[in-house]
Design a protein around this motif. Structure first.
Motif, PDB file in Angstrom:
ATOM      1  N   ILE B 104      43.116  43.838  35.634  1.00  0.00           N
ATOM      2  CA  ILE B 104      43.820  44.681  36.486  1.00  0.00           C
ATOM      3  C   ILE B 104      43.131  46.331  35.431  1.00  0.00           C
ATOM      4  CG2 ILE B 104      44.415  46.456  37.708  1.00  0.00           C
ATOM      5  CD1 ILE B 104      46.188  44.204  38.721  1.00  0.00           C
ATOM      6  N   GLY B 105      43.809  46.262  34.602  1.00  0.00           N
ATOM      7  CA  GLY B 105      43.845  46.996  33.358  1.00  0.00           C
ATOM      8  C   GLY B 105      41.983  47.270  32.640  1.00  0.00           C
ATOM      9  N   LYS B 106      41.566  46.076  32.529  1.00  0.00           N
ATOM     10  CA  LYS B 106      39.724  46.343  32.321  1.00  0.00           C
ATOM     11  C   LYS B 106      38.949  46.413  33.095  1.00  0.00           C
ATOM     12  CE  LYS B 106      40.485  43.795  28.053  1.00  0.00           C
ATOM     13  NZ  LYS B 106      40.121  44.701  26.796  1.00  0.00           N
ATOM     14  N   TYR B 107      39.291  46.130  34.618  1.00  0.00           N
ATOM     15  CA  TYR B 107      39.263  46.833  35.803  1.00  0.00           C
ATOM     16  C   TYR B 107      39.126  48.362  35.725  1.00  0.00           C
ATOM     17  CZ  TYR B 107      38.065  47.772  40.965  1.00  0.00           C
ATOM     18  OH  TYR B 107      37.097  48.109  41.456  1.00  0.00           O
ATOM     19  N   LEU B 108      40.088  48.934  35.105  1.00  0.00           N
ATOM     20  CA  LEU B 108      40.304  50.899  35.575  1.00  0.00           C
ATOM     21  C   LEU B 108      39.645  51.009  34.443  1.00  0.00           C
ATOM     22  CD1 LEU B 108      43.476  50.112  37.055  1.00  0.00           C
ATOM     23  CD2 LEU B 108      42.311  50.955  38.130  1.00  0.00           C
ATOM     24  N   PHE B 109      39.403  50.181  33.362  1.00  0.00           N
ATOM     25  CA  PHE B 109      38.880  50.980  31.962  1.00  0.00           C
ATOM     26  C   PHE B 109      37.965  50.666  31.959  1.00  0.00           C
ATOM     27  CE2 PHE B 109      36.834  49.746  28.431  1.00  0.00           C
ATOM     28  CZ  PHE B 109      36.917  51.246  27.602  1.00  0.00           C
ATOM     29  N   ASN B 110      36.474  50.242  33.070  1.00  0.00           N
ATOM     30  CA  ASN B 110      35.285  50.079  33.367  1.00  0.00           C
ATOM     31  C   ASN B 110      35.033  51.112  34.200  1.00  0.00           C
ATOM     32  OD1 ASN B 110      34.427  48.197  31.341  1.00  0.00           O
ATOM     33  ND2 ASN B 110      34.471  46.875  32.736  1.00  0.00           N
ATOM     34  N   GLY B 149      32.128  48.933  42.585  1.00  0.00           N
ATOM     35  CA  GLY B 149      31.517  47.786  42.518  1.00  0.00           C
ATOM     36  C   GLY B 149      31.198  47.170  41.399  1.00  0.00           C
ATOM     37  N   LEU B 150      29.786  47.822  41.332  1.00  0.00           N
ATOM     38  CA  LEU B 150      29.543  47.167  39.518  1.00  0.00           C
ATOM     39  C   LEU B 150      30.401  46.858  38.687  1.00  0.00           C
ATOM     40  CD1 LEU B 150      26.952  50.343  38.110  1.00  0.00           C
ATOM     41  CD2 LEU B 150      26.570  47.720  38.715  1.00  0.00           C
ATOM     42  N   ALA B 151      31.303  48.117  38.423  1.00  0.00           N
ATOM     43  CA  ALA B 151      32.276  47.672  37.634  1.00  0.00           C
ATOM     44  C   ALA B 151      33.648  46.392  37.725  1.00  0.00           C
ATOM     45  CB  ALA B 151      33.537  48.680  37.613  1.00  0.00           C
ATOM     46  N   GLY B 152      33.505  46.383  39.117  1.00  0.00           N
ATOM     47  CA  GLY B 152      34.221  45.816  39.749  1.00  0.00           C
ATOM     48  C   GLY B 152      34.012  43.644  39.163  1.00  0.00           C
ATOM     49  N   ALA B 153      32.560  43.917  39.819  1.00  0.00           N
ATOM     50  CA  ALA B 153      31.927  42.577  39.286  1.00  0.00           C
ATOM     51  C   ALA B 153      31.834  42.047  37.976  1.00  0.00           C
ATOM     52  CB  ALA B 153      30.668  42.602  40.330  1.00  0.00           C
ATOM     53  N   LEU B 207      29.770  50.741  54.475  1.00  0.00           N
ATOM     54  CA  LEU B 207      30.862  49.458  54.896  1.00  0.00           C
ATOM     55  C   LEU B 207      30.893  48.169  54.373  1.00  0.00           C
ATOM     56  CD1 LEU B 207      32.933  49.642  57.332  1.00  0.00           C
ATOM     57  CD2 LEU B 207      31.664  48.740  58.729  1.00  0.00           C
ATOM     58  N   MET B 208      29.159  47.880  53.974  1.00  0.00           N
ATOM     59  CA  MET B 208      28.939  46.564  53.677  1.00  0.00           C
ATOM     60  C   MET B 208      28.977  47.189  51.997  1.00  0.00           C
ATOM     61  SD  MET B 208      27.242  45.407  51.077  1.00  0.00           S
ATOM     62  CE  MET B 208      25.310  46.288  51.079  1.00  0.00           C
ATOM     63  N   LEU B 209      29.165  48.129  51.334  1.00  0.00           N
ATOM     64  CA  LEU B 209      29.502  48.445  49.464  1.00  0.00           C
ATOM     65  C   LEU B 209      32.029  48.477  49.729  1.00  0.00           C
ATOM     66  CD1 LEU B 209      27.224  51.039  49.265  1.00  0.00           C
ATOM     67  CD2 LEU B 209      27.097  48.647  48.228  1.00  0.00           C
ATOM     68  N   PHE B 210      31.273  49.440  50.840  1.00  0.00           N
ATOM     69  CA  PHE B 210      33.699  48.923  50.757  1.00  0.00           C
ATOM     70  C   PHE B 210      33.924  47.852  51.376  1.00  0.00           C
ATOM     71  CE2 PHE B 210      37.007  48.611  53.613  1.00  0.00           C
ATOM     72  CZ  PHE B 210      38.198  49.721  52.327  1.00  0.00           C
ATOM     73  N   PHE B 211      33.429  46.821  52.025  1.00  0.00           N
ATOM     74  CA  PHE B 211      33.720  45.099  51.549  1.00  0.00           C
ATOM     75  C   PHE B 211      33.613  44.363  50.421  1.00  0.00           C
ATOM     76  CE2 PHE B 211      34.200  46.223  56.563  1.00  0.00           C
ATOM     77  CZ  PHE B 211      35.525  45.713  56.490  1.00  0.00           C
ATOM     78  N   TYR B 212      31.716  44.626  49.597  1.00  0.00           N
ATOM     79  CA  TYR B 212      31.313  44.169  48.701  1.00  0.00           C
ATOM     80  C   TYR B 212      32.478  44.801  47.448  1.00  0.00           C
ATOM     81  CZ  TYR B 212      29.339  42.704  44.267  1.00  0.00           C
ATOM     82  OH  TYR B 212      28.839  42.381  43.139  1.00  0.00           O
ATOM     83  N   ASN B 213      33.435  45.220  47.835  1.00  0.00           N
ATOM     84  CA  ASN B 213      34.357  46.242  47.020  1.00  0.00           C
ATOM     85  C   ASN B 213      35.412  45.597  46.779  1.00  0.00           C
ATOM     86  OD1 ASN B 213      34.104  48.316  44.686  1.00  0.00           O
ATOM     87  ND2 ASN B 213      32.843  48.694  46.588  1.00  0.00           N
TER      88      ASN B 213
END
Lengths: 205, 230
Positions: B104-110, B149-153, B207-213
């Motif tokens: 989560i920390g690395k995700y938030l950083f990205n 989404g880019l940051a998460g994946a 909506l698709m982007l929201f669910f992808y996230n």
């Protein structure tokens, strides 16, 4: 014996090479356990398996505190590790490193506590310098500060006096003696001075 | 002893604070992201900027924007984990932290890194290509969800790539199939926001982007412990 570390039939193989097989030992509270062996015998791997950093080929390691076997997450909170391949954040100061490790362990951070621990390991007055600017001996002292920060009942030391001068070696003596009074020390070394601390020894061939 | 009722949150924030501090001092990741984004942005604006008129050009502009953001992300976001492995700090981190707060920390950083990039790059892109944004709210929501989404994946992929030998090329290769649905959705929504389709069509894409996230974050959290302990 309420607190102890139980190593049960522990084996480790890499490809075709067997490092050790069926090692079983119980390390009681208030004792020092020393792992001996020539370079490449598997001392560091043995310690890493105990820490949970490397999986064993077979067997298991249980940490028992107050009669309860700890989970992997609980183990993390109870162990302090000093090892040559453990590095701290060079871009942060010593105090910032301690602040980070307190935070990530979910512990409250106080500057006073950081100063005390830095003074104890001989880094008084250098707490706001970046760790990258430290000498190798100072970095080793800083590793002790990080490992002792959460006052772990189990201290694991790999080559405990690497890079240390005479004063640093005396510091390690003090740390081992203090830790033995309140918990367990597991260390890998071939230094005769450190081997003498061992209540039990394991020699890896 | 946890210092908050949400121990994961305080530990994740400790990871985020540490990474931001180091990034502020070294600029390893941000330099890579920014240099790639600015270089491609200038190249794109010089080569096609003069032809950006007519309704069909919204298709090209939307695709170009997300190509720039995608490759910029690939250039910089893998640094979060690669740096820990290369500098040897990963052992100390593993000994101190549970896997989930690290992720989560690395995700938030990205997320912070990518948002700071989009705040710079997206307005420049709109101005340099002389685009008019018809649906401002939809455009901002697209950029927000797309960057998240880019940051998460990218974060979970960076954790995988950090364990591998061929780090440089692996990130882009691995991320392409995983990020393709996100890219297609983001491009489609951006096209609509730039006036290239009926305004109502943007809702389905958002909506698709929201669910992808949501799916990317949930799957990453489930997978991360195995990747981290490998």
């Amino acid at each position: 014996m309420q607190n102890y570390v139980a190593v049960k039939k522990l084996s480790k193989e890499y490809s075709c090479r067997r490092l050790f097989a069926d090692v079983s030992i119980t390390i009681p509270d208030r004792s020092v356990f020393v792992v001996l062996g020539h370079n490449g015998a598997g001392k560091t791997t043995f310690l890493r398996i105990i820490c949970g950093l490397v999986p064993a080929t077979s067997g298991q390691v249980d940490f028992v505190l107050c009669g309860n076997v700890l989970t992997a997450a609980e183990k993390r909170a109870k162990v302090g590790l000093v090892s040559p391949d453990l590095e701290l954040y060079g871009e942060l100061s010593a105090v910032e490193n301690l602040e980070f490790f307190s935070g990530v362990r979910g512990l409250p951070f106080s500057l006073q506590r950081a100063r005390e621990i830095l003074e104890f390991v001989g880094l008084k007055g250098r707490g706001h310098d970046y760790v990258a600017t430290y000498s190798s001996g100072m970095k080793q002292r800083m590793k002790y500060a990080q490992a002792l920060l959460h006052e772990p009942p189990i201290l694991i030391l790999d080559e405990p006096t690497a890079n240390l001068d005479e004063v640093g070696v005396a510091l390690v003596d003090t740390i081992i003696r203090r830790q033995k009074e309140k918990g367990i020390v597991i260390m890998a070394t071939n230094e005769p001075r450190e081997v003498c601390y061992g209540d039990q020894q394991l020699s890896l061939a | 002893m946890a210092t908050s009722s949400f121990p994961w949150l305080s530990r994740s924030l400790a990871v985020l604070r540490k990474d931001l501090r180091i990034e502020f001092r070294t600029r390893y990741a941000y330099s890579a992201l920014l240099m790639f984004a600015i270089t491609t942005l200038v190249t794109v604006s010089f080569s096609v900027g003069g032809f950006m008129s007519g309704p069909e050009m919204t298709d090209i502009a939307a695709a170009l924007l997300w190509i720039i953001l995608f490759f910029s992300a690939m250039a910089g976001l893998s640094r979060t984990f690669v740096q820990e492995e290369e500098s040897g700090t990963v052992i100390a981190l593993k000994m101190a932290a549970e896997p989930e707060p690290v992720y989560i920390g690395k995700y938030l950083f990205n997320v912070v890194l990518l948002f700071s990039l989009t705040v710079l790059v997206v307005p420049l892109f709109v101005v340099m290509l002389n685009l008019s944004v018809v649906l401002v709210g939809g455009f901002l929501a697209t950029v927000f969800l797309g960057a998240m989404g880019l940051a998460g994946a990218s974060t979970i992929l960076a954790a995988i790539v950090a364990k591998a030998g061929a780090k440089g090329s692996l990130m882009t290769v691995l991320s392409f199939p995983i990020l393709l649905p996100l890219m297609l959705g983001a491009i489609s929504a951006t096209r609509t926001a730039l006036g290239g389709g009926p305004p109502g069509a943007i809702n389905a894409d958002l909506l698709m982007l929201f669910f992808y996230n949501g799916v990317a974050l949930a799957a990453s959290l489930l997978l991360f412990e195995y990747v981290w302990n490998e």
